[in-house]
Design an enzyme around this catalytic site. Structure first.
Site: not given
Lengths: 281, 281
Positions: B30, B36, B149, B186
């Site tokens: 989220g 995304h 990632d 983040r």
């Protein structure tokens, strides 16, 4: 149909699903007996199509266990599967199932430490890995496991729940020889004398069950009863005698909920297991 | 459509599959950003239907990490998903995903120890568990993961291969802000001053990449180059600087095959990661 590759299984199952057919699955290590047949027949009665895998899974054997010696007879197995109504038998080579650099592990911690897991530290990790893979390859609606491997069944149920796998795990009752010995592919290891001695497993459990039905609830007394019965058989040596919660497999001190009474006994060099679940009415 | 239960996802996906439609899946925590969005758009372009999960997964956070503080905004996320063309957004509560007595673990040993795994020992186990579950719930044809990632992507690819999961894992390029900072949920933790300091991640990697394109092959020299660049930024503190085999994630001493150059850097209290893969022509 006998196939050896993951690709063939996937293609066949996808074709069935496209037709809206349900799929049952029975995982086995082969050398099939009446116990396996009962699983296959139940699967046949509850699903449109049935897949049986025959695979002696190297990852669930410890270094000093009987992987190499485990009995194999794929032709006989295939005949039994077909006769019992299975539609597809999947018999892969280890190389088809495992990459040399595989490094993924699946474990059901908590349920895997006691009982058979105590002496077989890698066993249930290997079982979880191979069953995960087979369930992902076959994608059955229902998968059938024998209650003889009671700890395995509890672990697989927990794994399927915890990983949100969309399959119903069906446990099936132990099938026994006429004299009460639980059917096992490993019974083939027994000499004629050992075959007689092996009856001590079912005999000791039957005694314990009768006492529990008569009201015995103290676990240490139940254990003593089984132990003394096993000690009377010179060829037998108990590996473990456990009375545990039937779901969590945690030890209990007295029988206040449904319990699994499970034993492993060496008959000569052959290690056999047997069990029953005692349900409070 | 926004749903909160496993049952609703399963029913919808089954209905789509019955129609012969393909399903793409984008797992997220989220607080969605353009990174995304790029995953969702790629999924939309390659599949008939697209599912996005929005779930801040507790099992992948260590005890002193930012699980509680991790930013959340499901209404904004849902709007972005819909706008990008997703058909179903799955936003479960932790209680929907995990039983209190869950005890199944999934690990990709070997790939999980170094890089982010060194300081975050439970992280990738938690990632493997939750991704396994989501893949079993959504049963997509393709699942999309960001290359930011990089270790996670390598681990998921390996897990899917090792467990014979029938899904294609698609890696998607890092999306950056105009000034080069890799998009991350983040980044919202950063003060204005830290936001400027955070540019050191991309700056140091760009420098290393240029040197490698000019022929630098010695890993310790590449590492020194990145390290000295990070040291010039007073608000930054390197957590790790790693040059590893891009598939096995094992350290290499010189660049003789495709390598992943990956860094984690604290900017104040916020830990950010960035990377690039250097491919030998």
């Amino acid at each position: 149909m006998l196939v050896h590759t993951i690709k063939e299984v996937r293609e066949q199952v996808k074709a069935w699903k496209k037709e809206g057919l349900t799929v049952g699955y029975v995982p086995t290590m082969g050398y099939l007996h009446e116990g396996h047949r009962s699983l296959i027949e139940k699967a046949v009665s509850e699903n449109d199509r049935v897949v049986v895998s025959v695979f002696v899974n190297p990852t669930q054997f410890g270094p000093n266990e009987d992987y190499e010696d485990y009995p194999r007879d794929i032709q006989k197995d295939y005949a039994l599967c077909t006769d019992a109504g299975a539609n597809l038998v999947f018999n892969p080579e280890p190389e088809e199932m495992y990459f040399p650099d595989k490094c993924t592990t699946v474990n059901v911690e908590g349920l895997s430490k006691g009982l058979c897991g105590a002496k077989r530290p890698v066993h249930f990790g290997g079982v979880c890995l191979v069953v995960s893979k087979f369930l992902n390859i076959v994608t059955p609606d229902r998968a059938y496991f024998g209650e003889k491997d009671a700890q395995q069944l509890a672990i697989i149920k927990r794994m399927v729940r915890d990983l949100s796998m969309d399959v119903e795990i069906v446990g099936c009752p132990i099938v026994r020889e006429a004299d009460g010995l639980a059917k096992s592919s490993r019974n083939t290891y027994l000499s004629a004398e050992e075959r007689v001695a092996a009856l001590v497993l079912n005999r000791s459990l039957t005694k314990a069950k009768a006492a529990m039905e008569d009201g015995l609830r103290c676990v240490s007394e139940i254990r003593d009863l089984i132990e003394s019965e096993i000690k009377e058989e010179p060829l037998a040596k108990a590996d473990y005698i456990e009375i545990v919660d039937s779901e969590t497999l945690q030890p209990v001190e007295s029988v206040e909920r449904d319990v699994l009474v499970a034993i492993a006994v060496y008959i000569g060099k052959t290690r056999l297991i047997d069990n029953f679940t005692f349900r409070l009415a």
